[in-house]
Design a protein around this motif. Structure first.
Motif, PDB file in Angstrom:
ATOM      1  N   THR A   1       0.895  -1.112   0.014  1.00 52.06           N
ATOM      2  CA  THR A   1       0.096   0.068  -0.122  1.00 52.06           C
ATOM      3  C   THR A   1       0.753   1.191  -0.024  1.00 52.06           C
ATOM      4  O   THR A   1       2.010   1.123   0.228  1.00 52.06           O
ATOM      5  CB  THR A   1      -1.059   0.035   1.301  1.00 52.06           C
ATOM      6  OG1 THR A   1      -0.238  -0.255   2.203  1.00 52.06           O
ATOM      7  CG2 THR A   1      -2.036  -1.065   1.127  1.00 52.06           C
TER       8      THR A   1
ATOM      9  N   TYR B   1      -5.953   4.320  -4.136  1.00 49.86           N
ATOM     10  CA  TYR B   1      -6.667   5.380  -4.056  1.00 49.86           C
ATOM     11  C   TYR B   1      -8.122   4.808  -3.787  1.00 49.86           C
ATOM     12  O   TYR B   1      -8.508   3.646  -4.226  1.00 49.86           O
ATOM     13  CB  TYR B   1      -6.697   6.229  -5.125  1.00 49.86           C
ATOM     14  CG  TYR B   1      -6.935   5.769  -6.733  1.00 49.86           C
ATOM     15  CD1 TYR B   1      -8.111   5.626  -7.176  1.00 49.86           C
ATOM     16  CD2 TYR B   1      -5.670   5.429  -7.368  1.00 49.86           C
ATOM     17  CE1 TYR B   1      -8.276   5.004  -8.337  1.00 49.86           C
ATOM     18  CE2 TYR B   1      -5.958   4.886  -8.538  1.00 49.86           C
ATOM     19  CZ  TYR B   1      -7.313   4.494  -9.095  1.00 49.86           C
ATOM     20  OH  TYR B   1      -7.684   3.996 -10.267  1.00 49.86           O
TER      21      TYR B   1
ATOM     22  N   THR C   1     -12.006   5.089  -4.699  1.00 52.71           N
ATOM     23  CA  THR C   1     -13.250   5.659  -5.445  1.00 52.71           C
ATOM     24  C   THR C   1     -14.503   5.128  -5.330  1.00 52.71           C
ATOM     25  O   THR C   1     -14.653   3.892  -5.347  1.00 52.71           O
ATOM     26  CB  THR C   1     -12.998   5.242  -7.037  1.00 52.71           C
ATOM     27  OG1 THR C   1     -11.477   5.821  -7.474  1.00 52.71           O
ATOM     28  CG2 THR C   1     -13.843   5.638  -7.955  1.00 52.71           C
TER      29      THR C   1
ATOM     30  N   LYS D   1     -11.154  10.343  -7.055  1.00 51.94           N
ATOM     31  CA  LYS D   1     -10.047   9.553  -6.393  1.00 51.94           C
ATOM     32  C   LYS D   1      -9.469  10.281  -4.937  1.00 51.94           C
ATOM     33  O   LYS D   1      -9.090  11.429  -5.109  1.00 51.94           O
ATOM     34  CB  LYS D   1      -8.750   9.466  -7.339  1.00 51.94           C
ATOM     35  CG  LYS D   1      -9.033   8.716  -8.508  1.00 51.94           C
ATOM     36  CD  LYS D   1      -7.843   8.618  -9.360  1.00 51.94           C
ATOM     37  CE  LYS D   1      -8.034   7.787 -10.615  1.00 51.94           C
ATOM     38  NZ  LYS D   1      -6.664   7.872 -11.460  1.00 51.94           N
ATOM     39  N   TYR D   2      -9.397   9.439  -4.059  1.00 52.91           N
ATOM     40  CA  TYR D   2      -9.214   9.904  -2.674  1.00 52.91           C
ATOM     41  C   TYR D   2      -7.887   9.041  -2.193  1.00 52.91           C
ATOM     42  O   TYR D   2      -8.031   8.003  -2.117  1.00 52.91           O
ATOM     43  CB  TYR D   2     -10.378   9.824  -1.792  1.00 52.91           C
ATOM     44  CG  TYR D   2     -11.776  10.715  -2.108  1.00 52.91           C
ATOM     45  CD1 TYR D   2     -11.696  12.089  -1.722  1.00 52.91           C
ATOM     46  CD2 TYR D   2     -12.682  10.130  -2.769  1.00 52.91           C
ATOM     47  CE1 TYR D   2     -13.054  12.768  -2.379  1.00 52.91           C
ATOM     48  CE2 TYR D   2     -13.805  10.674  -3.180  1.00 52.91           C
ATOM     49  CZ  TYR D   2     -13.942  12.088  -3.018  1.00 52.91           C
ATOM     50  OH  TYR D   2     -15.004  12.768  -3.436  1.00 52.91           O
ATOM     51  N   TYR D   3      -6.831   9.933  -2.119  1.00 55.73           N
ATOM     52  CA  TYR D   3      -5.662   9.265  -1.829  1.00 55.73           C
ATOM     53  C   TYR D   3      -5.471   9.070  -0.240  1.00 55.73           C
ATOM     54  O   TYR D   3      -4.778   9.533   0.570  1.00 55.73           O
ATOM     55  CB  TYR D   3      -4.456   9.748  -2.358  1.00 55.73           C
ATOM     56  CG  TYR D   3      -4.538   9.588  -3.701  1.00 55.73           C
ATOM     57  CD1 TYR D   3      -3.774   8.929  -4.602  1.00 55.73           C
ATOM     58  CD2 TYR D   3      -5.093  10.772  -4.640  1.00 55.73           C
ATOM     59  CE1 TYR D   3      -3.772   9.001  -6.024  1.00 55.73           C
ATOM     60  CE2 TYR D   3      -5.174  10.965  -5.890  1.00 55.73           C
ATOM     61  CZ  TYR D   3      -4.608   9.909  -6.391  1.00 55.73           C
ATOM     62  OH  TYR D   3      -4.692   9.873  -7.993  1.00 55.73           O
TER      63      TYR D   3
ATOM     64  N   LYS E   1      -0.055   9.406  -1.602  1.00 61.23           N
ATOM     65  CA  LYS E   1      -0.310   9.384  -3.014  1.00 61.23           C
ATOM     66  C   LYS E   1       1.046   9.083  -3.597  1.00 61.23           C
ATOM     67  O   LYS E   1       2.172   9.414  -3.302  1.00 61.23           O
ATOM     68  CB  LYS E   1      -0.522  10.675  -3.442  1.00 61.23           C
ATOM     69  CG  LYS E   1      -0.959  10.712  -4.974  1.00 61.23           C
ATOM     70  CD  LYS E   1      -1.449  12.065  -5.628  1.00 61.23           C
ATOM     71  CE  LYS E   1      -1.765  12.170  -6.834  1.00 61.23           C
ATOM     72  NZ  LYS E   1      -2.172  13.477  -7.363  1.00 61.23           N
ATOM     73  N   GLN E   2       1.099   7.731  -4.631  1.00 61.70           N
ATOM     74  CA  GLN E   2       2.420   7.661  -5.330  1.00 61.70           C
ATOM     75  C   GLN E   2       3.506   7.065  -4.511  1.00 61.70           C
ATOM     76  O   GLN E   2       4.751   7.385  -4.969  1.00 61.70           O
ATOM     77  CB  GLN E   2       2.866   8.595  -6.290  1.00 61.70           C
ATOM     78  CG  GLN E   2       1.699   8.968  -7.484  1.00 61.70           C
ATOM     79  CD  GLN E   2       2.293   9.995  -8.396  1.00 61.70           C
ATOM     80  OE1 GLN E   2       2.950  11.001  -8.046  1.00 61.70           O
ATOM     81  NE2 GLN E   2       1.902   9.541  -9.467  1.00 61.70           N
TER      82      GLN E   2
ATOM     83  N   GLU F   1      -1.304  -0.041 -10.378  1.00 64.73           N
ATOM     84  CA  GLU F   1      -2.044   0.758  -9.312  1.00 64.73           C
ATOM     85  C   GLU F   1      -3.601   0.385  -9.099  1.00 64.73           C
ATOM     86  O   GLU F   1      -4.433   0.497 -10.029  1.00 64.73           O
ATOM     87  CB  GLU F   1      -2.177   2.113  -9.392  1.00 64.73           C
ATOM     88  CG  GLU F   1      -0.919   2.748  -9.612  1.00 64.73           C
ATOM     89  CD  GLU F   1      -0.810   4.338  -9.746  1.00 64.73           C
ATOM     90  OE1 GLU F   1      -1.943   4.856  -9.550  1.00 64.73           O
ATOM     91  OE2 GLU F   1       0.003   4.863 -10.078  1.00 64.73           O
TER      92      GLU F   1
ATOM     93  N   PRO G   1      -7.034   0.306  -7.386  1.00 60.01           N
ATOM     94  CA  PRO G   1      -7.998   1.298  -6.502  1.00 60.01           C
ATOM     95  C   PRO G   1      -8.455   0.433  -5.268  1.00 60.01           C
ATOM     96  O   PRO G   1      -8.602  -0.716  -5.270  1.00 60.01           O
ATOM     97  CB  PRO G   1      -8.855   1.595  -7.310  1.00 60.01           C
ATOM     98  CG  PRO G   1      -8.901   0.666  -8.586  1.00 60.01           C
ATOM     99  CD  PRO G   1      -7.714   0.022  -8.504  1.00 60.01           C
TER     100      PRO G   1
END
Length: 368
Positions: A235, A269, A271, A279-281, A285-286, A302, A304
């Motif tokens: 994650t 993320y 959704t 998109k909610y991280y 993020k990344q 990636e 979701p």
């Protein structure tokens, strides 16, 4: 008259010819330089006694054997321990691993397996998570038992099959409410039996869903079979990636040297179903991308955090089977990148280390 040909033939007959480095004959004296299987002194003494007894029995007391037995190089020992014996019919063995628990590794492994099967590959899945086997639940095969079949006069386990994937798991042998309380050696022996004493048949891929972290089970798998490559699941948050770094380091150790095919960022993320464009991280993020760049490995996908993935796993029908859905497309692209990374890996390693793949369902090595 004693000749080199006679001695060579005898060494082959007693199956030690591969240990012999040098052979010279002078009259009735036979000089042999050998490398022992193990550096242990008692092993060298056993080999010396067995050789002298065998030569006396074959050629008589008049032939004098002059032995020089040396220890194997450390690299040779590690190579023989790590690579294991090839399993007939299985072209590529992929370890699916994670640095820590709770990152959805088994869900990713299950969805990768059914995606590869949909792409036309012959796929097997070994649930090596002895203490938390989840494959029977995810593939709607709880309560099923592998049957015994005879192959070439040997009794083997026939894997359970669903959705085009052949599966073995300790969950098929223990009750649903039965805790598996085993020490490391017992767990390792059970896994080795599921690998070696199974009628897997012809497979393009055998995915091995490893337990979280690093430990006995991982080393046993690595020593038992020639793993083609590893896929790491994580994650995005920092605490998970710190453990992933350790997991990758294990595979990249000089004594193990298993190529890491790439990193899959799970729960990348969130959704919500009613807002598919949002998109909610939640976990950052990344994070996996930054780690992958730092370690020089590719990001394969990636995935979701979608409610339907969890629901599909719970009812025993992996989300990748949802034809035309966004999540099925994401898993297909992830599997394609994994195969491309594998093609590139196999192309750049000697044939003895990897099996060449000829049919890749439209996949090709990445452009440099």
């Amino acid at each position: 008259m004693l000749t080199k040909e006679k001695v060579h033939s005898f060494l082959k007959e007693i199956e030690v010819d591969d240990l012999v480095n040098n052979l010279q004959i002078m009259g009735n004296d036979v000089y042999i330089d050998m490398t022992a299987h193990s550096p242990a002194m008692h092993e060298k003494k056993k080999l010396e006694a067995a050789m002298k007894q065998a030569f006396a029995s074959e050629f008589g007391e008049e032939v004098h054997l002059k032995l020089k037995i040396v220890s194997p190089e450390p690299a040779e020992i590690q190579q023989s321990q790590i690579k294991g014996k090839q399993i007939a019919g299985i072209q590529n063995i992929i370890a699916v691993a994670s640095g820590k628990g709770g990152v959805g590794k088994s869900t990713v492994a299950a969805n990768l397996a059914v995606t590869l099967a949909k792409m036309g590959f012959k796929v097997g899945l070994l649930d090596a998570d002895i203490y938390g086997p989840s494959v029977p639940t995810m593939f709607d095969t709880e309560g099923e038992k592998p049957i015994s079949v005879e192959v070439n006069g040997k009794s083997l386990m026939k894997p359970v099959e669903n959705y085009g994937v052949k599966m073995l798991s300790i969950g098929y042998f223990s009750g649903a409410n039965q805790a598996v309380v085993w020490r490391g050696p017992m767990a390792s022996k059970a896994l080795n039996q599921m690998i070696r004493d199974a009628a897997w048949g012809e497979l393009d891929f055998l995915l091995i869903d490893l337990p979280p972290g690093t430990g006995d089970i991982h080393l046993s798998i690595i020593q038992e079979v020639p793993v083609t490559g590893a896929v790491i699941v994580s994650t995005p948050q920092h605490v998970a990636l710190a453990d992933v770094r350790k997991g990758i380091a294990m595979f990249q150790m000089e004594s193990i040297s298993i190529p890491v095919l790439g990193l899959i960022e799970n729960m990348a993320y969130f959704t919500p179903e009613e807002l598919p464009g949002n998109k909610y991280y939640i976990f950052g993020k990344q994070g996996a991308q930054y780690l992958a760049e730092d370690l020089g490995i590719p990001v394969l996908g990636e995935i979701p955090l979608i409610q339907s993935i969890r629901e599909a796993g719970d009812v025993g029908r992996p989300a990748a089977l949802q034809e035309g859905s966004e999540i099925a497309g994401i898993y297909t692209e992830t599997a394609r990148r994994m195969v491309e990374s594998l093609v590139e890996r196999n192309k750049n390693l000697p044939p003895t280390e990897a099996v060449k793949i000829t049919t890749m369902a439209g996949c090709s090595p990445k452009a440099k």
